[in-house]
Design an enzyme around this catalytic site. Structure first.
Site, short mmCIF file in Angstrom:
data_model
loop_
_atom_site.label_atom_id
_atom_site.label_comp_id
_atom_site.label_asym_id
_atom_site.label_seq_id
_atom_site.Cartn_x
_atom_site.Cartn_y
_atom_site.Cartn_z
CE1 TYR A 75 -4.29 -2.14 4.81
CE2 TYR A 75 -3.34 0.05 4.67
CZ TYR A 75 -3.91 -1.05 4.06
OH TYR A 75 -4.09 -1.05 2.69
CB SER B 299 -0.89 -0.01 1.25
OG SER B 299 -1.45 1.27 1.48
#
Length: 258
Positions: A157, A144
């Site tokens: 995350y 990401s």
């Protein structure tokens, strides 16, 4: 000149998610076999039906990727039966510190690491022996843009995606001489249930179909890093090279602070 690599058998975990489902559909065509995993049986059946209507052969398996023994067994079984050309561990979850900044529970953190990191590594480990024996194959790992600089709202995350980024980069350097391609996918915000549940602004939001097209193009070109959209990619990369105090202040001003 080396002929282009065209995957004909593709394994995707997280095929019931936004990007996972869009990738399944974009690769679905006559002559292609799709091995699809998801937790939601109904949604998995819907994705499979759509892919079959496009002419693909589809084989599904509903399971939780945290069940690593079953997950690894499934990947190994089909690696022995089929020559899997492309492996895409797309299963992923997110967690955040909450609106009051209470922090993430250990249950949330451990589940996230199991799904985002350990399950992805387990899939790769199970698929690699066959690829190395054939000296051909491709692996696409989901990181990401949050991997460039940890976001205070989503610490676990961010950490999981930084781990996958480093893992994919290392795999590429190791496996390239053996004819195995490895790419790290670093999306920004892509419309999905998981994205909607994430706190903070969501600039340059892409529909999953657009993201899937960009990913397929990048994989066809064997790009080391497939990151998008460009403005957000540039901005998040900049956070990683600016002084920490400056980056932290920018994140606070943009609404990503803790």
């Amino acid at each position: 000149m080396r002929s282009p690599f065209v995957p004909r058998t593709i394994l995707i975990t997280g095929a019931t998610g936004g990007i996972g489902g869009a990738l399944a559909e974009i690769y679905a065509e006559p002559g292609t076999t799709l091995l699809l995993q998801g937790r939601n049986r109904q949604r998995l059946a819907e994705v499979a039906n759509g892919c079959e209507q496009r002419g693909a052969r589809v084989l599904t398996h509903a399971l939780d990727v945290r069940d690593q023994e079953t997950l690894v067994g499934w990947v190994r079984e089909w690696s022995a039966r089929e020559e899997i050309d492309l492996v895409i561990p797309a299963a992923g979850v997110n967690s955040n510190i909450g609106p009051e900044g209470r922090g993430e529970s250990w249950e949330e953190i451990s589940a996230l690491i199991e799904i985002n990191v350990l399950a992805a590594m387990a899939v790769v480990d199970a698929a690699l022996p066959s690829m190395r024996k054939r000296r051909q194959g491709q692996i696409a790992l989901f990181s990401s843009l949050a991997a460039y600089h940890g976001l205070p709202l989503t610490p676990s995350y961010s950490a999981s995606k930084a781990a996958i980024k480093a893992y994919g980069e290392a795999l590429r350097g190791w496996l390239a001489p053996e004819g195995i391609r490895v790419s790290v996918i670093m999306p920004g915000y892509v419309e999905s249930k998981m994205c909607r549940e994430m706190p903070g602004p969501k600039p340059f939001l892409w529909p999953p179909e657009r993201a899937a097209r960009a990913i397929r193009r990048g994989l066809a070109r064997n790009r080391p890093r497939i990151s998008f959209p460009f403005p957000l990619n540039l901005g998040t990369w900049s956070l990683s090279v600016l002084p920490s105090a400056v980056s932290e202040r920018i994140l606070q001003l943009l609404g990503y602070g803790g």
